[in-house]
Design an enzyme around this catalytic site. Sequence first.
Site, PDB file in Angstrom:
ATOM      1  N   SER A 150     -13.727  -2.931  -0.335  1.00 10.49           N
ATOM      2  CA  SER A 150     -14.600  -2.054  -1.127  1.00 10.49           C
ATOM      3  C   SER A 150     -16.069  -2.241  -0.761  1.00 10.49           C
ATOM      4  O   SER A 150     -16.933  -2.349  -1.630  1.00 10.49           O
ATOM      5  CB  SER A 150     -14.408  -2.302  -2.635  1.00 10.49           C
ATOM      6  OG  SER A 150     -15.030  -1.296  -3.407  1.00 10.49           O
ATOM      7  N   PRO A 151     -16.402  -2.263   0.536  1.00 13.04           N
ATOM      8  CA  PRO A 151     -17.786  -2.527   0.942  1.00 13.04           C
ATOM      9  C   PRO A 151     -18.763  -1.418   0.574  1.00 13.04           C
ATOM     10  O   PRO A 151     -19.971  -1.655   0.514  1.00 13.04           O
ATOM     11  CB  PRO A 151     -17.678  -2.677   2.463  1.00 13.04           C
ATOM     12  CG  PRO A 151     -16.517  -1.803   2.819  1.00 13.04           C
ATOM     13  CD  PRO A 151     -15.536  -2.000   1.695  1.00 13.04           C
ATOM     14  N   LEU A 152     -18.256  -0.211   0.323  1.00 12.66           N
ATOM     15  CA  LEU A 152     -19.113   0.912  -0.045  1.00 12.66           C
ATOM     16  C   LEU A 152     -19.194   1.107  -1.554  1.00 12.66           C
ATOM     17  O   LEU A 152     -19.723   2.123  -2.031  1.00 12.66           O
ATOM     18  CB  LEU A 152     -18.617   2.194   0.629  1.00 12.66           C
ATOM     19  CG  LEU A 152     -18.808   2.234   2.151  1.00 12.66           C
ATOM     20  CD1 LEU A 152     -17.993   3.355   2.773  1.00 12.66           C
ATOM     21  CD2 LEU A 152     -20.283   2.380   2.503  1.00 12.66           C
ATOM     22  N   ALA A 153     -18.681   0.130  -2.307  1.00 13.15           N
ATOM     23  CA  ALA A 153     -18.755   0.168  -3.775  1.00 13.15           C
ATOM     24  C   ALA A 153     -18.190   1.477  -4.338  1.00 13.15           C
ATOM     25  O   ALA A 153     -18.789   2.112  -5.203  1.00 13.15           O
ATOM     26  CB  ALA A 153     -20.194  -0.054  -4.258  1.00 13.15           C
ATOM     27  N   TYR A 176       0.826  -1.207   0.000  1.00  8.98           N
ATOM     28  CA  TYR A 176       0.000   0.000   0.000  1.00  8.98           C
ATOM     29  C   TYR A 176       0.864   1.262   0.000  1.00  8.98           C
ATOM     30  O   TYR A 176       1.697   1.462   0.885  1.00  8.98           O
ATOM     31  CB  TYR A 176      -0.945   0.015   1.193  1.00  8.98           C
ATOM     32  CG  TYR A 176      -2.097  -0.979   1.092  1.00  8.98           C
ATOM     33  CD1 TYR A 176      -2.395  -1.615  -0.117  1.00  8.98           C
ATOM     34  CD2 TYR A 176      -2.884  -1.280   2.190  1.00  8.98           C
ATOM     35  CE1 TYR A 176      -3.446  -2.516  -0.214  1.00  8.98           C
ATOM     36  CE2 TYR A 176      -3.943  -2.182   2.101  1.00  8.98           C
ATOM     37  CZ  TYR A 176      -4.213  -2.799   0.894  1.00  8.98           C
ATOM     38  OH  TYR A 176      -5.249  -3.694   0.802  1.00  8.98           O
ATOM     39  N   GLY A 231     -22.869   9.156  -2.722  1.00  7.71           N
ATOM     40  CA  GLY A 231     -22.594  10.510  -3.186  1.00  7.71           C
ATOM     41  C   GLY A 231     -21.458  10.709  -4.152  1.00  7.71           C
ATOM     42  O   GLY A 231     -21.327  11.777  -4.747  1.00  7.71           O
TER      43      GLY A 231
END
Length: 325
Positions: free
Chosen positions: A230-233, A61, A239
């Site tokens: 990436s759980p929030l896509a 990372y 938003g």
Amino acid sequence: MKVMPLQKRNISDSRIVLGCMGFGGEWNKESITEEHILQAEKAIDAAQSIGITMFDHADIYTNGKAEKVFGELLKKRPKLRDEIVIQSKCGIRFADEKGPQRYDFSKDYIIKSVDGILSRLHTDYLDLLLLHRPDPLMEPEVVAEAFTELIQKGKVREFGVSNMSAAQVKLLNTYTPQPMIVNQLELNLKHNAFVESGVLVNQESGSKVNFSDGILEYSRLENIQIQAWSPLAKGMYSGRKLDHLTDADLKTIELVGKMAEQKETTKEAIVLGWLMKHPSMIQPVIGTTNPDRIKRCADAVLQAEEMTREEWYSLFTSARGQKMP
């Protein structure tokens, strides 16, 4: 009350993990700065303020800078180490003079990677080490040798994997001194093949679903923690402006907004709540450095508990773009 596999193992009760991929600035070889350290400190403080006590790293990372930044904070705040759980990942090698980008589960590379991780983090041990992506040349006996040495030297306490099938995990568990207790996969309301694969059993349309069969079931049977990256896509439903949205995407964005408004909560909490409602007790790894966005995830646990079956299916049906078979 049902609890996560990691909680059953007395490792962590943090229902959400803060992913640290964004720490350290850009993916280059420039040095870390005080600004990077301050940014990370604000993110960590925001995470702890909503009960997040688990942090996810990988040796690659921001080219190792994410771990360096975190390590500087551990030096600055030594008591923090005892308050948190740290996991990191290894196994991905970028292109260099020796070859193209590749995966490496050789004994020497795993041990060398862990030594680098510990040095950058300024800690003596990792709570969890995950193998980042499947190495086609993996020899499970060799991985077992590496893990045995890391355990004996007190450098790693537990092990897991990322992006692996149930069969791959079973193979490792046959040889390794300790079982793999985590599998981190891309799971979210948009990337919902983990649900589709079960819904479309014995149907022709199911052959087009790209999700390895039996991962969730095997993990539940073996007490393996499923983590979602990436759980929030990528912020699609909360938003962030993205290109190439489908009609289903747009309708689901609208539905998430309406549900958040009705429940007086955030869009992030609705999206994470949908994921966490699944009986696999999925543990989302949110990858943001924005303190406000981190705090907007605070209500996710409550939303998961209170979400009705009808609400859950409404979101899933909307996201898949067609009614249930």
